[in-house]
Write an enzyme that holds these catalytic residues in place. Structure first.
Site, PDB file in Angstrom:
ATOM      1  N   ASP A  15       0.851  -1.189   0.000  1.00  0.00           N
ATOM      2  CA  ASP A  15       0.000   0.000   0.000  1.00  0.00           C
ATOM      3  C   ASP A  15       0.885   1.238   0.000  1.00  0.00           C
ATOM      4  O   ASP A  15       1.810   1.353   0.811  1.00  0.00           O
ATOM      5  CB  ASP A  15      -0.913   0.001   1.223  1.00  0.00           C
ATOM      6  CG  ASP A  15      -2.068   0.980   1.077  1.00  0.00           C
ATOM      7  OD1 ASP A  15      -2.373   1.372  -0.070  1.00  0.00           O
ATOM      8  OD2 ASP A  15      -2.669   1.349   2.095  1.00  0.00           O
ATOM      9  N   HIS A  27      -3.634  14.156   0.901  1.00  0.00           N
ATOM     10  CA  HIS A  27      -3.852  13.282   2.057  1.00  0.00           C
ATOM     11  C   HIS A  27      -2.656  13.329   2.997  1.00  0.00           C
ATOM     12  O   HIS A  27      -2.806  13.476   4.215  1.00  0.00           O
ATOM     13  CB  HIS A  27      -4.100  11.855   1.573  1.00  0.00           C
ATOM     14  CG  HIS A  27      -4.209  10.845   2.672  1.00  0.00           C
ATOM     15  ND1 HIS A  27      -5.252  10.828   3.580  1.00  0.00           N
ATOM     16  CD2 HIS A  27      -3.395   9.814   3.029  1.00  0.00           C
ATOM     17  CE1 HIS A  27      -5.086   9.828   4.432  1.00  0.00           C
ATOM     18  NE2 HIS A  27      -3.965   9.201   4.120  1.00  0.00           N
ATOM     19  N   ARG A  30       1.248  16.243  13.281  1.00  0.00           N
ATOM     20  CA  ARG A  30       2.439  17.019  13.636  1.00  0.00           C
ATOM     21  C   ARG A  30       2.135  18.512  13.487  1.00  0.00           C
ATOM     22  O   ARG A  30       2.751  19.198  12.661  1.00  0.00           O
ATOM     23  CB  ARG A  30       3.622  16.619  12.752  1.00  0.00           C
ATOM     24  CG  ARG A  30       4.016  15.152  12.842  1.00  0.00           C
ATOM     25  CD  ARG A  30       5.206  14.817  11.947  1.00  0.00           C
ATOM     26  NE  ARG A  30       4.918  15.088  10.531  1.00  0.00           N
ATOM     27  CZ  ARG A  30       4.279  14.255   9.717  1.00  0.00           C
ATOM     28  NH1 ARG A  30       3.853  13.087  10.177  1.00  0.00           N
ATOM     29  NH2 ARG A  30       4.073  14.576   8.449  1.00  0.00           N
ATOM     30  N   GLU A  40     -10.299   4.065   3.883  1.00  0.00           N
ATOM     31  CA  GLU A  40      -9.415   4.781   2.972  1.00  0.00           C
ATOM     32  C   GLU A  40      -9.857   4.422   1.561  1.00  0.00           C
ATOM     33  O   GLU A  40      -9.791   3.263   1.155  1.00  0.00           O
ATOM     34  CB  GLU A  40      -7.943   4.431   3.206  1.00  0.00           C
ATOM     35  CG  GLU A  40      -7.413   4.988   4.517  1.00  0.00           C
ATOM     36  CD  GLU A  40      -5.900   4.900   4.636  1.00  0.00           C
ATOM     37  OE1 GLU A  40      -5.282   4.176   3.830  1.00  0.00           O
ATOM     38  OE2 GLU A  40      -5.346   5.560   5.534  1.00  0.00           O
ATOM     39  N   ASP A  95      -9.147   0.430   2.140  1.00  0.00           N
ATOM     40  CA  ASP A  95      -8.180   0.000   3.153  1.00  0.00           C
ATOM     41  C   ASP A  95      -8.732   0.382   4.527  1.00  0.00           C
ATOM     42  O   ASP A  95      -8.403   1.437   5.069  1.00  0.00           O
ATOM     43  CB  ASP A  95      -6.836   0.681   2.888  1.00  0.00           C
ATOM     44  CG  ASP A  95      -5.754   0.239   3.856  1.00  0.00           C
ATOM     45  OD1 ASP A  95      -5.854  -0.880   4.375  1.00  0.00           O
ATOM     46  OD2 ASP A  95      -4.811   1.020   4.085  1.00  0.00           O
TER      47      ASP A  95
END
Length: 391
Positions: free
Chosen positions: A106, A113, A122, A180, A214
Site C-alpha cells: 500500500d 492526504h 504534527r 481509505e 483499506d
C-alpha cells in the site's frame, strides 16, 4: 444464440469489458466479462479453457500481448450472437475475489492526504510532509490474506490503544474505525529477483484496476506505528471490487500527473508521465459524503511499481499495490474520515446525524467512473462493506 442488449449510457459497454470471476448454483467459479447487466462466460465465448479457472491469474500470466489479443477477440465476438449457455443475468450470479492475491503493498501517493495527516499528527512541524515524501513513493507491505471481495462483512478489529487520557495501554475493539478510498493495481506479469521494472515499462506489467477500501483502525494504528509503521491497525481487512477494469480500457482516462518538484531521480522519470482521471465516490449508509479525484494523485501507478521493484525485489502475477487514500484539495474530496472530520473534531452529517468514525452496522460503498473510448464513460462497480461487532 443470444444477442445482448446494452442500455444507453451503460457504464459497462464495449468500451469497458471488465473481467471478474462468477459462479451459478452447481458450477465452480469461472472467468467472465461484464457487458451491461450480464456476465458472459469467456471459456464458452472464446473456446479457451484458461478462463475455466476460478481466478484471473492463469490468463494474466500470459502477458501483455495476450491481453491485447483477448480484448480484441471479446470485442469482436460479443457483438455477434453469443451462445445461450455463456450468458447470465448479473443478478443471478455470485461474484468472487477475481484474482489470487500474491503480495500486497500500500502506497501513500496523495499529496493532499499526506499533507492533511501531517497537519493533524504534527501540528507543530514547519512542513506537513516528511522530507522524503516528494522524492519517493512511500509505502508499506500489507497482508494479502485479508483482502476480501465486495459484500464481505468487516468485523470490527480489537487491539492495543493508548488514548490521551490513558495512563497505560488498554485492549479492546477499535473506537476510531475508518476507511481509505483507494485504487488497487493488479500486476499481471512480474519481474525476477535482482531485476526491476522501469517506470516506462510498467504499463506492460499492470493488468488492471480495482476499487480498494483499506479499512483502518486509527486508534490501534496511532499507538503501534512508531517506529515501524502500520501493522494491526491495517491488516484485519481490505475490500476490493469484483471487477478488474483492464488498463487497456483506460487510455482515454490518462492525464498528466501533477508537477513533480523537485525533479525525481532517473528511475522514476517517464517520457510521458501519466495519471488517471477517475472520479471516486464514497457512500456512508447510502449518502455520498466525499468525491475524491484520482487525477490529483502526485505519484503515478507506474512510478509506484518502478519504486517497488528498483531494489531488485521480485513481483509476480496477482501482486496488488494500492494507491493510498485518494484526496483532493477540497474538504468534500477527502477519502478518509480522519481527514473529512479533521480527526473527529468536525463531524459530518450522515442521514441527519453528526458522525465521525464508523459504528457497527455502518455500510460503506466505494464506486468510480472514468472516461472511456469514443466518449463513453466506464464504471468500476463497487467495493461494499458493512461493519459488524466481533462475535
Amino acid at each position: 444464440m443470444t444477442s445482448i442488449s446494452i442500455s444507453e449510457g451503460s457504464l459497462f459497454g464495449l468500451a469497458n469489458l471488465p473481467y471478474g470471476v462468477y459462479s451459478v448454483p452447481g458450477q465452480d467459479p469461472r472467468v467472465g466479462v461484464r457487458l451491461g447487466e450480464h456476465v458472459v462466460d469467456l471459456a464458452l465465448l472464446l473456446g479457451d479453457d484458461v478462463f475455466a479457472a476460478g481466478s484471473l491469474n492463469p490468463f494474466m500470466a500470459q502477458g501483455h500481448e495476450r491481453w491485447v489479443e483477448v480484448r480484441g477477440a471479446i470485442t469482436e465476438r460479443i457483438q455477434r450472437d453469443v451462445p445461450d449457455e455463456a450468458v447470465h443475468e448479473l443478478r443471478d450470479v455470485t461474484l468472487h475475489l477475481p484474482f489470487e492475491v500474491a503480495d500486497y503493498v500500500d502506497f501513500y501517493a496523495s499529496e493532499h492526504h499526506a499533507a492533511n495527516l501531517g497537519r493533524l499528527f504534527r501540528p507543530e512541524a514547519a512542513e506537513p510532509l516528511m522530507p522524503n515524501w516528494k522524492h519517493l513513493p512511500v509505502g508499506y507491505h500489507g497482508r494479502s490474506s485479508s483482502i476480501v471481495v465486495s459484500g464481505t462483512e468487516i468485523v470490527r478489529p480489537s487491539g492495543q490503544r493508548k488514548g490521551p487520557g490513558d495512563e497505560v495501554p488498554v485492549f479492546g475493539p477499535s473506537v476510531r474505525l475508518d476507511i481509505e478510498a483507494e485504487l488497487g493495481f493488479v500486476v499481471g506479469t512480474g519481474n525476477a529477483m535482482g531485476t526491476s521494472i522501469p517506470a516506462d515499462e510498467a504499463e506492460r506489467h499492470i493488468f488492471g484496476v480495482v476499487l480498494f477500501n483499506d479499512w483502518s483502525a486509527r486508534d490501534i494504528q496511532a499507538w503501534e506505528y512508531v517506529p515501524l509503521g502500520p501493522n494491526l491497525g491495517k491488516s484485519f481487512a481490505s475490500t476490493v471490487s469484483p471487477w478488474v477494469v483492464p488498463l487497456l480500457a483506460l487510455e482515454a482516462a490518462r492525464v498528466p500527473t501533477p508537477t513533480q518538484e523537485p525533479a525525481v531521480l532517473p528511475y522514476l522519470q517517464m517520457q510521458r508521465p501519466w495519471g488517471l482521471d477517475i472520479a471516486v465516490e464514497v457512500e456512508w449508509n447510502g449518502q455520498v459524503v466525499s468525491r475524491p479525484p484520482y487525477a490529483a494523485m502526485y505519484w503515478s501507478p507506474a512510478q509506484m511499481l518502478a519504486h517497488q521493484t528498483v531494489n531488485g525485489a521480485p513481483s509476480r502475477t496477482g501482486d496488488l499495490f494500492a494507491s493510498g487514500t485518494i484526496s483532493g484539495p477540497a474538504k468534500d474530496q477527502r477519502g478518509a474520515f480522519i481527514e473529512l472530520t479533521w480527526g473527529g473534531t468536525e463531524p459530518v452529517e450522515v442521514n441527519g446525524a453528526p458522525r465521525t468514525f464508523l459504528e457497527d452496522g455502518d455500510e460503506i460503498v466505494l464506486s468510480a467512473t472514468a472516461p472511456g473510448a469514443d466518449g463513453a464513460r466506464i464504471g468500476f462497480g463497487e467495493a461494499r462493506g458493512r461493519i459488524v461487532a466481533k462475535a
